[in-house]
Design a protein around this motif. Structure first.
Motif, PDB file in Angstrom:
ATOM      1  N   PRO A 194      10.373  28.871  -3.547  1.00 12.48           N
ATOM      2  CA  PRO A 194      10.481  28.199  -4.853  1.00 12.48           C
ATOM      3  C   PRO A 194      11.075  26.789  -4.741  1.00 12.48           C
ATOM      4  O   PRO A 194      12.034  26.561  -3.997  1.00 12.48           O
ATOM      5  CB  PRO A 194      11.423  29.112  -5.651  1.00 12.48           C
ATOM      6  CG  PRO A 194      11.291  30.450  -5.001  1.00 12.48           C
ATOM      7  CD  PRO A 194      11.084  30.149  -3.526  1.00 12.48           C
ATOM      8  N   ILE A 195      10.460  25.883  -5.481  1.00 15.37           N
ATOM      9  CA  ILE A 195      11.048  24.563  -5.697  1.00 15.37           C
ATOM     10  C   ILE A 195      11.992  24.734  -6.877  1.00 15.37           C
ATOM     11  O   ILE A 195      11.564  25.130  -7.964  1.00 15.37           O
ATOM     12  CB  ILE A 195       9.962  23.532  -6.094  1.00 15.37           C
ATOM     13  CG1 ILE A 195       8.902  23.393  -5.023  1.00 15.37           C
ATOM     14  CG2 ILE A 195      10.595  22.202  -6.472  1.00 15.37           C
ATOM     15  CD1 ILE A 195       9.172  22.344  -3.987  1.00 15.37           C
ATOM     16  N   GLY A 227      13.130  18.391  -5.025  1.00 16.76           N
ATOM     17  CA  GLY A 227      11.718  18.036  -5.072  1.00 16.76           C
ATOM     18  C   GLY A 227      11.433  17.168  -6.285  1.00 16.76           C
ATOM     19  O   GLY A 227      12.343  16.832  -7.058  1.00 16.76           O
ATOM     20  N   VAL A 228      10.178  16.817  -6.460  1.00 13.66           N
ATOM     21  CA  VAL A 228       9.797  15.951  -7.581  1.00 13.66           C
ATOM     22  C   VAL A 228      10.261  16.550  -8.912  1.00 13.66           C
ATOM     23  O   VAL A 228      10.883  15.867  -9.722  1.00 13.66           O
ATOM     24  CB  VAL A 228       8.265  15.738  -7.601  1.00 13.66           C
ATOM     25  CG1 VAL A 228       7.847  14.975  -8.853  1.00 13.66           C
ATOM     26  CG2 VAL A 228       7.815  14.990  -6.345  1.00 13.66           C
ATOM     27  N   LEU A 229       9.963  17.839  -9.116  1.00 14.90           N
ATOM     28  CA  LEU A 229      10.354  18.465 -10.375  1.00 14.90           C
ATOM     29  C   LEU A 229      11.792  18.988 -10.322  1.00 14.90           C
ATOM     30  O   LEU A 229      12.271  19.605 -11.263  1.00 14.90           O
ATOM     31  CB  LEU A 229       9.347  19.537 -10.779  1.00 14.90           C
ATOM     32  CG  LEU A 229       8.018  18.919 -11.255  1.00 14.90           C
ATOM     33  CD1 LEU A 229       7.104  19.977 -11.848  1.00 14.90           C
ATOM     34  CD2 LEU A 229       8.243  17.811 -12.287  1.00 14.90           C
ATOM     35  N   TYR A 252       3.350  29.770  -1.154  1.00 14.25           N
ATOM     36  CA  TYR A 252       3.698  28.868  -2.242  1.00 14.25           C
ATOM     37  C   TYR A 252       4.961  28.071  -1.951  1.00 14.25           C
ATOM     38  O   TYR A 252       5.938  28.602  -1.427  1.00 14.25           O
ATOM     39  CB  TYR A 252       3.949  29.655  -3.520  1.00 14.25           C
ATOM     40  CG  TYR A 252       2.717  30.103  -4.256  1.00 14.25           C
ATOM     41  CD1 TYR A 252       2.006  29.228  -5.070  1.00 14.25           C
ATOM     42  CD2 TYR A 252       2.277  31.422  -4.164  1.00 14.25           C
ATOM     43  CE1 TYR A 252       0.891  29.657  -5.775  1.00 14.25           C
ATOM     44  CE2 TYR A 252       1.158  31.861  -4.866  1.00 14.25           C
ATOM     45  CZ  TYR A 252       0.473  30.972  -5.668  1.00 14.25           C
ATOM     46  OH  TYR A 252      -0.630  31.390  -6.373  1.00 14.25           O
ATOM     47  N   ASN A 253       4.939  26.846  -2.353  1.00 18.87           N
ATOM     48  CA  ASN A 253       6.143  26.014  -2.377  1.00 18.87           C
ATOM     49  C   ASN A 253       6.102  25.274  -3.705  1.00 18.87           C
ATOM     50  O   ASN A 253       5.766  24.101  -3.768  1.00 18.87           O
ATOM     51  CB  ASN A 253       6.140  25.048  -1.187  1.00 18.87           C
ATOM     52  CG  ASN A 253       7.432  24.266  -1.006  1.00 18.87           C
ATOM     53  OD1 ASN A 253       7.441  23.191  -0.442  1.00 18.87           O
ATOM     54  ND2 ASN A 253       8.546  24.783  -1.505  1.00 18.87           N
ATOM     55  N   THR A 254       6.407  26.033  -4.741  1.00 20.00           N
ATOM     56  CA  THR A 254       6.262  25.480  -6.085  1.00 20.00           C
ATOM     57  C   THR A 254       7.311  26.060  -7.001  1.00 20.00           C
ATOM     58  O   THR A 254       8.021  26.992  -6.623  1.00 20.00           O
ATOM     59  CB  THR A 254       4.833  25.731  -6.615  1.00 20.00           C
ATOM     60  OG1 THR A 254       4.637  24.941  -7.782  1.00 20.00           O
ATOM     61  CG2 THR A 254       4.620  27.195  -6.972  1.00 20.00           C
ATOM     62  N   GLY A 255       7.408  25.511  -8.199  1.00 18.95           N
ATOM     63  CA  GLY A 255       8.525  25.845  -9.061  1.00 18.95           C
ATOM     64  C   GLY A 255       8.233  26.808 -10.188  1.00 18.95           C
ATOM     65  O   GLY A 255       9.046  26.935 -11.103  1.00 18.95           O
TER      66      GLY A 255
END
Lengths: 307, 307, 307, 307
Positions: B8-9, B44-46, B206-209
């Motif tokens: 998770p981001i 990260g960006v978010l 996944y590498n997302t938020g």
């Protein structure tokens, strides 16, 4: 035309040599007419309008109007970096029998809201056709903030519809509704990616190129009938396909229209990206996943599929 | 760390006055650890990294590393317009105990592929930590074409992973796989919008938020177990929520994390867009639609929801 | 045509109603012919090419070729977002009697060097006219790095000239010269802002729209004769006017052409910015400063002015 | 401080290893103090502010304030994508003894004028230092249209100056003057490229990094004394050098400062472009052309040079 319902944005069929394929165009138009869509749009962004000569444009409009012969209203994309050229394109659309035009401003080196407003003002003054204001910064690089759009709509009674494609679109629709002093239908684009959210925020339907308009029709009908749960179910069922199809470029959509038997070639005009083999495989997979065993060369039975 | 699974981001929690909320951060980290995610990424960006001071960065990394205490690997976003500053941020991350760093180049007035390659080369040379190369032109305005990425990966053994966020991501993953001369895991970002397609194209997770990592874990586990149908079913079920959440801005995600009990405030650092009431309503609607009656303050039971 | 010397980029004259003013066009062309310029370019960026319909384009090319009647070579700008449309515009230019074409690629959503190269390759294959490759990222948003340009030039013998307008232009010219495997003349644009530096870096002359081509001719003649000091003196003397004129937009240049008696109206096609009164005043001041008392409605005597 | 006169934007000196060169910084500051400039700005765009860590920033501000010790006012660039971080940078500048701050907004994914106004409002409310509003879309990608700037200036008495760097700058200055309800000095940037035109349009001086501030001082003094002809003559004489120096990137300027004996190295922080040999040669040529035989390691005698 009240800009409520489903108005497919049509891909432009090309032969492998990139020339206009009028046979495929007519086939696609007949298919749309048979679905009783509420209108069609030609020469939109994903109709590859920016890669056309003016003669191409004329040929496409003429073919569309003649084929539909009044059965289905025709909206013509006329966005052009020059205002007078936009007006000429509006005149051509009108002379050829179109029912409405769609336009969005072009980016200028020094952004200027006043001139964006003038752009719409001049076209609306010059044209007797209803105007769809397209708000799609992803393609135009023009960010029209909500108060500017509201002002343009107020100044120009000729604006009959807003195509709401500035993300996040649901809240932009809500914001615009709060600013408009007269009711203006807003249609959903962006390949339907936010379609159900837009409908729930007050959009009056779709103006997008998703290759299964019958899905959008079933969804909008359910929404209009107050059956939000069904509208959601329909949209959610097809959402993986919508997500896949709305990836950048029009090649996937054209391939899908080929598989539906509507286009004869997925040819995209250069330098637009053509279909990669991996994308063709991915498309096969997602179709098979969302509608296993369905004959997609005919109008699909949405109810049967989602049950 | 093999960069396979779900990473998770993390959003960065702020109090209403925009100061860092370390209590919420710890709560969120404990939650992630309890899920046994394969790693977390901060800044990260978010994660609103671009709105941080360096002291903010230090505080956040320290809090993360201390809280997780080795239970879960920590990836730290270190992208910075200056190469030497990026190297300093990498050193800070390393000293504070991070396990990997993530970086993407910044846009220069005159784009230059050679200097983009040098950017990665210098950071990889200077840092002993594994590097995640992030390919996200939507935020960086740097379009790294596939041959450039392949060259950078080849020149720098320190690059341990590619975060593939250049659309269309599934075909870019396929193209990159064909160019890489060593196996490099590629992870999916973009809020999971193309997650299942990326997995099928060869992404390793996944590498997302997305605010429900347990959904992504169930999906990846199914995919890894060869049960593609189940992976698809999971992803498709939650896709409306993913689509809603990945709209521009991080406010919706933060609101969702609030509702999960992880954040205490959905505050976004100005000038980032805060949550509009319409978006809050829309979020309520989509949660209720996708997981009616589910207590989202606890890890959700994905199997139960999708049956 | 050896693309050496001075090739004015012509403004397109419009009447106050924005229609093409062929009388002014002929007047301006006769003036250029009387100066013995080495060629003229129509339908460049500051010829407002992007605001033209195809019929406008045809009218302008026809008027130009007929008026010059072989006395002065004619280069036609044919850049178009579609490759096939560019080829059609090349064919139109050829049929109407043009001597060369100029083109630059358009920005695509996903930049792709291979397709940029194909763009030039296809046009060069299809057209028998020599091609000027224009490198002007400020208007095209396409940054062609030097190795890409060198490759395109190598692959396409039809490319007869590079219009070097990517800043910093002098070093780009030097870099390209080092990469080219055959001699390719490079011309200076950008309103002449870096003209003397470009000449000293190896440009072979001007392809720009500065309203006093006789100045550029005197400068290039001096440079070619080895009298660099005189070339510099000429350029430096008129530099304040060049700097003023090359400000964004073409309105100032058109006003200047009016004052020279060549245009009848400074009208710019909407939504291009028209002339502000303050800019008109500023222009008067700088003309009076650089050439006090000179009758600019005739070819000016550069030697007399700079002594 | 009344923001009238000449306020050099300082390059940041680096050693060949890219670390801050405080010795060179002090040397440059002493030079500026000896010229009696009206103030200096550190950490501007061409001060490579975006490539700094916060500790770098602190070091540079501290060195500047300590060295000048009140002899010359210090303006500190504090632009940051986050509003709260900007406020922190303002506080740091204030604590370290700066006299004013300069800021410009950062581009957000969805442009929003209201939040741009809030950005200035919050910083002005939080800081007791006078604020320079920088309008430089070329670096910020934020186009603040004149009415927005006027509104921001009206709402924030703390805004003491506008750095007018949106082209075309002379007409923007005129337009803004017409909109402002209180007198606000406007300073010229952009390397002085439009300096004389801006002065004649009403700018009150320079806030730019041209490596010969004594030239700008002589020009402004002449202009203020009503001797416009002399101001023009000075500016025009040095214009070729200004044009050369303001090419993209800061490497040429740093090389020039080396040759003046102020910097010890022209090192630019990566990934900024370093000096190409061709640019070094071009610089030698233009210096020798504009000021043959002049010892540029000392303040130059502008009157002697232009006679």
């Amino acid at each position: 035309m009240n800009f409520t319902g489903v108005f497919p944005i049509l891909a432009t069929p090309f032969k492998p040599d990139e020339s206009f394929d009028d046979v495929a165009m007519r086939r696609m138009l007949e298919f749309m007419a048979s679905l009783n869509v509420d209108g069609v749009t030609v020469l939109g962004v994903l109709g590859e309008a920016n890669r056309m000569t003016d003669r191409d444009r004329e040929r496409i409009i003429r073919c569309t109007v003649e084929t539909l012969a009044g059965r289905t209203p025709v909206i013509v994309g006329i966005s052009h970096p020059g205002t007078s050229a936009t007006i000429e394109l509006a005149a051509m659309a009108s002379e050829l029998g179109a029912d409405a035009v769609m336009l969005t401003p072009s980016a200028e080196p020094v952004p200027n809201d006043a001139r964006v407003a003038e752009y719409f003002g001049r076209v609306c003054s010059a044209s007797r056709l209803p105007v769809v204001l397209q708000d799609h910064p992803a393609s135009s690089s023009v960010h029209m903030q909500a108060p500017l759009i509201a002002r343009i709509v107020e100044e120009n009674p000729g604006i009959a519809c807003v195509k709401a494609e500035a993300v996040p679109s649901p809240t932009k629709i809500t914001t615009l509704r709060g600013l408009f002093k007269r009711p203006v239908p807003m249609l959903t684009g962006l390949g339907g990616l936010y379609g159900q959210f837009d409908l729930e925020a007050g959009s009056s339907g779709y103006n997008t190129g998703f290759a299964f308009p019958e899905v959008l029709q079933a969804q909008v009908a359910a929404q209009q009938a107050g059956d939000v749960a069904r509208a959601r179910r329909i949209w959610a069922h097809f959402l993986p396909l919508m997500v896949f199809e709305q990836q950048p470029g029009v090649a996937v959509r054209k391939e899908l229209l080929c598989r539906r038997g509507l286009l004869s070639s997925a040819t995209v005009r250069h330098p637009g990206a053509g279909l990669l083999p991996a994308a063709a495989d991915g498309l096969s997979a997602v179709i098979d996943w969302v509608m296993p065993g369905v004959d997609i060369t005919r109008p699909i039975d949405v109810s049967a599929i989602i049950e």
